[in-house]
Design a protein around this motif. Sequence first.
Motif, short mmCIF file in Angstrom:
data_model
loop_
_atom_site.label_atom_id
_atom_site.label_comp_id
_atom_site.label_asym_id
_atom_site.label_seq_id
_atom_site.Cartn_x
_atom_site.Cartn_y
_atom_site.Cartn_z
N ARG A 94 1.03 -1.40 -0.41
CA ARG A 94 0.68 -0.14 -0.07
C ARG A 94 0.85 1.37 0.08
O ARG A 94 -0.04 2.49 -0.76
CB ARG A 94 -0.69 -0.14 1.38
CG ARG A 94 -2.21 -1.22 0.86
CD ARG A 94 -3.16 -1.29 2.41
NE ARG A 94 -4.22 -1.91 2.23
CZ ARG A 94 -5.47 -1.93 3.24
NH1 ARG A 94 -5.43 -1.25 4.13
NH2 ARG A 94 -5.65 -3.57 2.54
N LYS A 107 -7.29 -3.29 -12.77
CA LYS A 107 -8.42 -4.11 -12.34
C LYS A 107 -7.73 -4.88 -11.68
O LYS A 107 -7.27 -6.22 -10.51
CB LYS A 107 -9.09 -4.68 -12.42
CG LYS A 107 -10.25 -4.45 -13.53
CD LYS A 107 -11.07 -2.94 -11.65
CE LYS A 107 -11.96 -1.70 -12.51
NZ LYS A 107 -12.69 -1.45 -11.56
N PRO A 122 -4.96 -10.32 -9.06
CA PRO A 122 -5.95 -9.09 -8.82
C PRO A 122 -5.59 -8.50 -8.23
O PRO A 122 -4.89 -8.40 -7.12
CB PRO A 122 -7.53 -9.92 -7.86
CG PRO A 122 -6.94 -11.35 -8.01
CD PRO A 122 -5.38 -11.23 -8.14
N ASP A 124 -6.82 -6.10 -6.14
CA ASP A 124 -7.62 -6.07 -5.00
C ASP A 124 -6.63 -7.09 -3.68
O ASP A 124 -6.13 -6.56 -2.48
CB ASP A 124 -8.92 -6.54 -4.14
CG ASP A 124 -9.72 -5.31 -5.55
OD1 ASP A 124 -9.77 -4.16 -5.10
OD2 ASP A 124 -10.76 -5.29 -4.71
N HIS A 125 -6.29 -8.20 -4.02
CA HIS A 125 -5.40 -9.16 -3.50
C HIS A 125 -3.64 -7.89 -2.97
O HIS A 125 -3.11 -8.53 -2.54
CB HIS A 125 -5.00 -10.01 -3.84
CG HIS A 125 -6.29 -11.21 -3.62
ND1 HIS A 125 -7.17 -11.56 -4.74
CD2 HIS A 125 -6.13 -11.80 -2.59
CE1 HIS A 125 -8.19 -12.39 -4.11
NE2 HIS A 125 -7.87 -12.90 -3.36
N PHE A 127 -3.20 -5.40 -2.69
CA PHE A 127 -2.91 -4.01 -1.71
C PHE A 127 -3.45 -4.71 -0.47
O PHE A 127 -4.15 -3.59 0.08
CB PHE A 127 -4.09 -3.16 -2.39
CG PHE A 127 -2.93 -2.50 -3.49
CD1 PHE A 127 -1.80 -2.11 -3.12
CD2 PHE A 127 -3.58 -1.71 -4.68
CE1 PHE A 127 -1.02 -0.42 -3.97
CE2 PHE A 127 -2.72 -0.82 -5.84
CZ PHE A 127 -1.46 -0.79 -5.87
N GLY A 128 -3.80 -6.34 -0.17
CA GLY A 128 -4.13 -6.81 1.08
C GLY A 128 -3.54 -6.08 2.53
O GLY A 128 -2.42 -5.82 2.08
N ASP A 129 -4.04 -5.22 3.44
CA ASP A 129 -3.63 -5.30 4.49
C ASP A 129 -1.73 -6.18 4.40
O ASP A 129 -1.88 -5.68 6.04
CB ASP A 129 -4.42 -4.74 5.51
CG ASP A 129 -5.13 -6.11 6.07
OD1 ASP A 129 -4.86 -7.03 5.48
OD2 ASP A 129 -6.05 -6.00 6.76
N ARG A 191 -5.61 -16.58 -9.70
CA ARG A 191 -5.65 -16.62 -9.03
C ARG A 191 -5.10 -16.91 -7.48
O ARG A 191 -4.21 -16.37 -6.68
CB ARG A 191 -7.36 -16.50 -8.16
CG ARG A 191 -7.38 -15.87 -6.79
CD ARG A 191 -9.08 -15.25 -6.84
NE ARG A 191 -9.52 -16.56 -6.20
CZ ARG A 191 -10.98 -16.69 -5.72
NH1 ARG A 191 -11.33 -14.64 -5.62
NH2 ARG A 191 -11.41 -17.29 -5.65
#
Length: 210
Positions: A94, A107, A122, A124-125, A127-129, A191
Motif C-alpha cells: 500500500r 483491476k 487481482p 485487491d489482493h 493491496f491487501g492489508d 488467482r
Amino acid sequence: MDDPIISSDTQRPNRLPPRQVQTQKWPILHAGSVPPFDPARWTLTVFPIPLVSAVKQFTWAEFSALPRVRVYADMHCVTRWSKLDNLWEGVSTRALQNHVTVSPRAKFVMVHCEYGFTTNLPVDHFFGDDCLFATHHNGQLLSPDHGYPLRLVVPKLYAWKSAKWVRGIEFMEEDRPGFWESGEHGGYHMRGDPWQGGPDGDGERFRTHR
C-alpha cells in the motif's frame, strides 16, 4: 516500528488448507538460477501511464528508506506444504499509493521479477492489508534463495504468487497469465486461493483438472 499486522488466515481454527502438510523447514523452489544483486544498479519500477499517474522508479536506497511494517502470516505452497508462524518485515504494498495514484481502471497487477519471471494478481489482493515487499523473515535478512533483496508476500494466496526478486509492478485493466499461470509452464490458477475452489475441493491450484 508498529506492532505486526496479523494476517486473518492465522486466526482460522484450522490453519492448514485441505490436503496441505505442515513443515518446519522452508523448501526452496524457483525456476532458473538465483540472480545477482547490485544495490547500485537495482531499481523497482511502477507503471504504466495512464493506469498510474506517473511512472515511478525507486533506487535501492530510495526503497530501503520507505516506512517499514511487519506481518505475521502463514505460507501455503501449491506443492502441498504449509509453513506457519512467519514474521515478515519490509514495505507494505500500500505504500506505493503514496507515490503514484492508481486509476480505478486498474483491476490487476503483473509482478515482474528477475530473468523475466512474472505472476499476475487481482489488484485487491495486491493491496491487501497483510501484503508487503519483504526483505526480512523471522528477524533475518532473506537469503538469496528465498528472494533477497525483495520478495512480494501475499499470504492469502498460494506461495507462487509471493514472487521472488521483484523488479517491477505493472497495473493492468485486463488479466493475463504470468509465468506459472501460462499453459507452457503448468497452467496454474489465475488467482490461487488455497482455501477454496479446485476440482478436488483443495484450492485453486490449476485452471484445468490434472
